[in-house]
Enzyme design. Structure first.
Site, PDB file in Angstrom:
ATOM      1  N   GLU A   1      43.027  47.322  34.887  1.00  0.00           N
ATOM      2  CA  GLU A   1      41.950  48.297  35.108  1.00  0.00           C
ATOM      3  C   GLU A   1      41.403  48.885  33.804  1.00  0.00           C
ATOM      4  O   GLU A   1      40.196  48.959  33.621  1.00  0.00           O
ATOM      5  CB  GLU A   1      42.397  49.396  36.072  1.00  0.00           C
ATOM      6  CG  GLU A   1      42.614  48.907  37.506  1.00  0.00           C
ATOM      7  CD  GLU A   1      41.412  48.176  38.105  1.00  0.00           C
ATOM      8  OE1 GLU A   1      40.285  48.341  37.601  1.00  0.00           O
ATOM      9  OE2 GLU A   1      41.612  47.421  39.080  1.00  0.00           O
TER      10      GLU A   1
ATOM     11  N   HIS B   1      36.864  41.125  36.455  1.00  0.00           N
ATOM     12  CA  HIS B   1      38.255  41.021  36.894  1.00  0.00           C
ATOM     13  C   HIS B   1      38.686  39.573  37.105  1.00  0.00           C
ATOM     14  O   HIS B   1      39.879  39.288  37.088  1.00  0.00           O
ATOM     15  CB  HIS B   1      38.451  41.758  38.222  1.00  0.00           C
ATOM     16  CG  HIS B   1      38.936  43.179  38.084  1.00  0.00           C
ATOM     17  ND1 HIS B   1      39.962  43.536  37.245  1.00  0.00           N
ATOM     18  CD2 HIS B   1      38.545  44.327  38.693  1.00  0.00           C
ATOM     19  CE1 HIS B   1      40.172  44.850  37.355  1.00  0.00           C
ATOM     20  NE2 HIS B   1      39.324  45.348  38.217  1.00  0.00           N
TER      21      HIS B   1
ATOM     22  N   GLU C   1      33.794  44.106  38.904  1.00  0.00           N
ATOM     23  CA  GLU C   1      34.573  43.224  39.797  1.00  0.00           C
ATOM     24  C   GLU C   1      34.493  41.782  39.310  1.00  0.00           C
ATOM     25  O   GLU C   1      35.463  41.036  39.387  1.00  0.00           O
ATOM     26  CB  GLU C   1      34.099  43.345  41.245  1.00  0.00           C
ATOM     27  CG  GLU C   1      34.098  44.763  41.810  1.00  0.00           C
ATOM     28  CD  GLU C   1      35.399  45.534  41.621  1.00  0.00           C
ATOM     29  OE1 GLU C   1      36.469  44.909  41.545  1.00  0.00           O
ATOM     30  OE2 GLU C   1      35.341  46.790  41.529  1.00  0.00           O
TER      31      GLU C   1
ATOM     32  N   GLY D   1      35.579  51.801  45.571  1.00  0.00           N
ATOM     33  CA  GLY D   1      34.248  51.305  45.228  1.00  0.00           C
ATOM     34  C   GLY D   1      34.068  49.854  45.639  1.00  0.00           C
ATOM     35  O   GLY D   1      33.130  49.509  46.347  1.00  0.00           O
TER      36      GLY D   1
ATOM     37  N   MET E   1      36.397  45.677  45.568  1.00  0.00           N
ATOM     38  CA  MET E   1      37.671  44.996  45.329  1.00  0.00           C
ATOM     39  C   MET E   1      37.426  43.563  44.885  1.00  0.00           C
ATOM     40  O   MET E   1      36.649  42.832  45.480  1.00  0.00           O
ATOM     41  CB  MET E   1      38.504  45.047  46.624  1.00  0.00           C
ATOM     42  CG  MET E   1      39.825  44.353  46.540  1.00  0.00           C
ATOM     43  SD  MET E   1      40.920  45.122  45.298  1.00  0.00           S
ATOM     44  CE  MET E   1      41.889  43.690  44.803  1.00  0.00           C
ATOM     45  N   GLU E   2      38.177  43.177  43.835  1.00  0.00           N
ATOM     46  CA  GLU E   2      37.907  41.922  43.132  1.00  0.00           C
ATOM     47  C   GLU E   2      38.604  40.708  43.717  1.00  0.00           C
ATOM     48  O   GLU E   2      38.858  39.744  42.989  1.00  0.00           O
ATOM     49  CB  GLU E   2      38.340  42.093  41.668  1.00  0.00           C
ATOM     50  CG  GLU E   2      39.874  42.168  41.425  1.00  0.00           C
ATOM     51  CD  GLU E   2      40.419  43.584  41.341  1.00  0.00           C
ATOM     52  OE1 GLU E   2      39.783  44.506  41.866  1.00  0.00           O
ATOM     53  OE2 GLU E   2      41.514  43.755  40.754  1.00  0.00           O
ATOM     54  N   ASN E   3      38.934  40.683  45.015  1.00  0.00           N
ATOM     55  CA  ASN E   3      39.608  39.530  45.620  1.00  0.00           C
ATOM     56  C   ASN E   3      39.041  38.211  45.093  1.00  0.00           C
ATOM     57  O   ASN E   3      37.837  38.059  44.985  1.00  0.00           O
ATOM     58  CB  ASN E   3      39.410  39.544  47.132  1.00  0.00           C
ATOM     59  CG  ASN E   3      39.576  40.924  47.710  1.00  0.00           C
ATOM     60  OD1 ASN E   3      40.614  41.522  47.567  1.00  0.00           O
ATOM     61  ND2 ASN E   3      38.520  41.439  48.319  1.00  0.00           N
TER      62      ASN E   3
HETATM   63 ZN   LIG Z   1      38.954  47.353  38.801  1.00  0.00          ZN
END
Ligand SMILES: [Zn+2]
Length: 891
Positions: free
Chosen positions: A340, A321, A318, A281, A283-285
């Protein structure tokens, strides 16, 4: 960079994975070497990318000896140079295997310079650095960074990153990485560069890079301490008018996290990039989220209410996070639920606050029961914190995410809102900048609550869905009501016996008028024993039990209530979740009875009690719109399958069809009325209330269309012609997809012609056709695979067409087994392109033992065909072996 004797060393090809290794939590050891900082330089070209990295490394002296080698993971890389403290290393100083670079002896602290070549343009697995059309982008979680450069790729090695990106000025005017931009400049040959610095230590799975021709929607946010944060959403030029909702969602999430958890954003800039080719879905970079475009792009004409809602939730997820995952991260991948489960919990909490109704709870429960319960009962069952894995990518599961979130919800219920918040504050404060474990998280809550949570932690280590048997007794003489609860949990792979868990059970007692008898309406019981009794004094009449209110635990209840009692709760319970749930249980019982009749070729007859209960809800004008719509939906087929030992998809389909037709026939007048009452021709705006109205209206239309006569068809076509939003258009398309009529083809064609240039919308068009119950659906799907809009390299189109088909109850499970054969062929093809996507397509096979003998045999033979194929990826290898043998051979 010093010259080197290594011309170019290509990593040997990995031995194909006939015996992949199983990795165990019990084998965890701290890293032998820390990397304090890493400086990266990317030189991006069309046919290769050069990556130069400079690592400052320090021996973990408590653990490692002088002779302990320094091991860096790497996959599919070409090594060009290796320089330690300024001195080029010769071939005898190191080993290069298919998976690692091993340097035999290193000093206690040192600088290591690595130059390597990678090929993003050939990377179809979409893990590491890859191309999505004209863009360069990355996906490093879980183990993608090792496909970019050699590095100790594990989340407990946290380093400060600086990143310089060099690329063609015209093709890639925008160059992004984590943190803040600190320098930029021009080079010869029409190239330019930008340098980014991330001041926060992070594991390499949070690294990100994006380069391309993008435009940004810009805005800002002022934190509660007064800091100004620049917000930028980067998209391709043609999508610049589709980001407004995502931007609003981001600001809403930032404010909510400050108010609800006291968490403030920490960098000066927060960036989101939408890309078309993405496995997951989003990504929390750190500071640079990369999103699957479908969770960013939306305009009323192009996106449905569900899309708008998903954007709110995924953008929120995100963003959350940044604290639950980035500032405090996981020590190892077994702790995945630490970030998560916690972040899904925070996302649910956010959704509850936005929707202010039980509908959000209902949707979480439905999701859990339809997917996670099945996972818990199947060959892939694993605890929220798994003990072992072959391929970590296979553990981004409903158990780790959704059940993990429910576990935290229970913790909050047990401790109370205030204490739970104190525990969260302590967790963020105590472990900021560290990579920690689930034990560390629970210890914070133990500390603030002064409670021993040892038993509660079984939720993290025991797999399977607990089942609760209920007995009740009322003693009129003593005016005491006694509730006896008995818990058990079925065996799961490697866990034949389970210990009793601590389960919070929310209970209400109602009198004959439907009024609550308990103080504060609902009481929380702590079930801790295998069998336990709870007494309720001063209950003056025999009460009606309302159990597991608000879905207080992810368990199954064997309800002692009669159908009459369930109908009473459906009509009267003050807990909206339990009203809905009583309706679900009642419908399940009716469906199971009808399935038996259908299998004995008896004529199907409607149950009067069931009908009356639903009729009064249809006519109830006071009932909240969203709740009414949820209650009028029949239980999902995967949830029905949960109650069957040998599921026959044809029987389930026939029975649900029968009930839908009965509702349609008997309630025609009310359905029409509800349709008109909730139809709105005003300008579209997305809100929880307006979305609920459209949901109910379109549900009524779908019931009416169970009899597609002239009038109903006219109603459908009128909505089609006048719709000013995607929700209403797509509803018509979805309804007609199941009807064999000339209008069907005409509307499918019109839809395609109108939206052919928008890939996200064409995916909806694929999905609608792949979910059709008409008998030629498989042939239609096969034909659509030849359509120019279908691209087997693009996960979104694969999920839309193939994924949807694999969940099509009647057509995928068609008796001849041709649906199974088709899916197995595709999985084998996908496995050579993108193993993660192939593994996701395996889900449709994992529950093969739940079906009738004939279908079991057919699915089994397809699984065996997959299993015998040489050179399977570890992803598919692990799942297929667990499906067939209940375990992967080595475990
Ligand atoms: Zn996540």
């Amino acid at each position: 960079m010093t010259n080197t004797t290594i011309k170019s060393m290509v990593q040997p090809k990995a031995e194909h994975h006939n015996q992949p290794k199983t990795i165990y939590l019990k084998d965890y050891q701290p890293p032998h070497y820390w990397v304090d900082s890493v400086d990266l330089i990317f030189d991006l070209f069309e046919d290769y990318t050069e990556v130069r990295s400079t690592l400052c490394v320090r021996r973990n002296t408590g653990i490692a000896q002088e002779q302990t080698p320094f091991i860096l993971q790497g996959e599919e890389l070409e090594l060009r140079a290796l320089v330690l403290n300024g001195k080029t290393l010769d071939l005898e100083n190191f080993d290069l295997t298919a998976e690692a670079l091993i340097i035999h002896t290193v000093p206690e602290t040192f600088t290591l310079e690595i130059t390597c070549i990678t090929h993003p343009e050939k990377n179809t697995a979409l893990s590491g650095l890859y191309r999505s059309k004209a863009l360069f982008c990355t996906q490093c979680e879980a183990e993608g960074f090792r496909r970019i450069t050699f590095f100790p790729d594990r989340p407990d090695v946290m380093a400060k990153f600086t990143t310089t990106i060099i690329a063609d000025t015209n093709l890639y005017p925008v160059l992004l990485s984590n943190g803040n931009p600190i320098e930029q400049g021009l080079l010869i040959n029409n190239r330019h560069w930008v340098k980014w610095e991330d001041p926060f230590k992070k594991p390499c799975y949070l690294f990100a890079l994006v380069a391309g021709h993008l435009i940004a929607l810009e805005d800002h946010f002022v934190t509660r301490s007064g800091r100004l944060i620049a917000l930028k959403i980067f998209v391709e030029w043609e999508n610049q008018d589709k980001c407004a909702h995502a931007m609003t969602a981001l600001k809403k999430a930032m404010k909510w996290d400050e108010e609800t958890y006291g968490r403030e954003y920490d960098l000066d800039i927060y960036m989101i990039v939408a890309v078309n080719d993405f496995n997951m879905g989003a990504m929390e970079n750190k500071g640079l989220n990369i999103f699957n475009a479908k969770y960013i792009l939306a305009r009323p004409e192009t996106a449905t209410d569900t899309d708008f809602q998903h954007i709110d939730l995924v953008v929120g997820h995100e963003y959350f996070h940044n604290w639950s995952g980035n500032r405090v991260t996981c020590r190892d991948w077994f702790q995945l639920s630490l970030k998560e489960g916690l972040t899904v919990f925070r996302e649910h909490h956010f959704m509850d606050d936005i929707t202010q109704s039980a509908v959000s709870l209902i949707e979480h429960a439905m999701g859990l029961r339809s997917h996670q319960f099945a996972e818990d009962a199947g060959p892939m069952a694993h605890p929220v914190r798994p003990e072992s894995y072959v391929e970590i990518n296979n553990f981004y599961t409903s158990t780790v995410y959704e059940k993990g979130a429910e576990v935290i919800k229970m913790l909050k219920t047990l401790l109370g809102t205030d204490t739970f918040r104190k525990g969260m504050d302590l967790y963020f404060e105590r472990f900021d900048g560290q990579a920690v474990t689930i034990e560390d998280f629970v210890a914070c809550h133990e500390f603030v609550s002064k409670r021993d949570l040892t038993q509660f932690k079984l939720w993290y280590s025991q797999a399977g869905t607990p089942e609760i048997e209920v007995n009740e007794e009322y003693h009129p003489k003593t005016q005491t009501y006694t509730l006896q609860l008995k818990q058990s949990c079925p065996p799961t792979p490697h866990q034949p016996k389970k210990n009793p868990m601590l389960i919070p059970i929310a209970v209400g007692l109602l009198n004959a008028q439907g009024e609550d008898l308990l103080e504060n309406k609902t009481q929380i019981l702590n079930l801790t024993e295998t069998e336990q009794s709870f007494n309720f004094p001063s209950i003056t009449e025999k009460p009606m039990l309302s159990l597991l209110r608000g879905f207080s635990a992810p368990v199954k209840i064997k309800s002692p209530l009669s159908n009459e009692q369930l109908a009473f709760l459906l009509a009267h319970d003050s807990d909206d979740f339990n009203r809905w749930d009583a309706g679900q249980m009642l419908s399940i019982r009716i469906i199971l009875e009808l399935i038996e009749d259908w299998q004995k070729s008896k004529p199907l007859k409607i149950n009067n009690l069931w009908w009356k209960a639903h009729q009064s809800l249809l006519e109830d004008k006071r009932l909240n719109t969203a709740l009414k719509a949820e209650i009028l939906m029949l239980p999902s087929s995967p949830y029905v399958i949960e109650f069957l030992d040998s599921a026959d998809p044809d029987a389930i389909f026939a029975v649900k069809k029968f009930l839908r037709k009965e509702i349609s026939r008997r309630a025609k007048k009310h359905l029409l009325q509800l349709y008109q009452d909730n139809h709105n021709t005003e300008r579209y705006c997305y809100s929880t209330e307006t979305a609920a109205k459209r949901f109910l209206k379109n549900l009524c239309l779908s019931y009416l269309m169970e009899y597609p006569d002239k009038n109903h068809m006219a109603l459908c076509l009128k909505q089609w012609k006048t719709a000013n939003n995607m929700t209403d258009s797509l509803a018509v398309l979805g309804i007609l997809a199941d009807v064999d009529c000339p209008e069907r083809e005409k509307i499918l064609e019109e839809f395609y012609n109108r939206w052919q240039h928008d890939v996200l919308i064409i995916n909806k068009w694929f999905r609608v056709q792949a979910s059709s119950a008409l008998p030629n659906t498989l042939e239609c799907v096969q034909k659509l695979m030849q359509h120019p809009a279908f691209d087997i390299n693009n996960p979104n189109t694969v999920y839309a067409l193939i994924g949807t088909f694999s969940h099509n109850l009647v057509c995928f499970h068609e008796k001849s087994g041709k649906g199974y054969r088709f899916l197995a062929d595709i999985i084998l093809q996908l496995d050579t392109i993108n193993p993660q996507v192939a593994a996701r397509m395996m889900t449709a096979f994992t529950h093969w033992r739940k079906f009738d003998k004939d279908r079991q045999a057919k699915m089994r033979s397809e699984l065996e065909r997959i299993q015998k194929t040489a050179k399977l990826s570890t992803d598919v290898y692990e799942i297929v072996n667990k499906c067939l043998f209940g375990t992967s051979p080595q475990t």
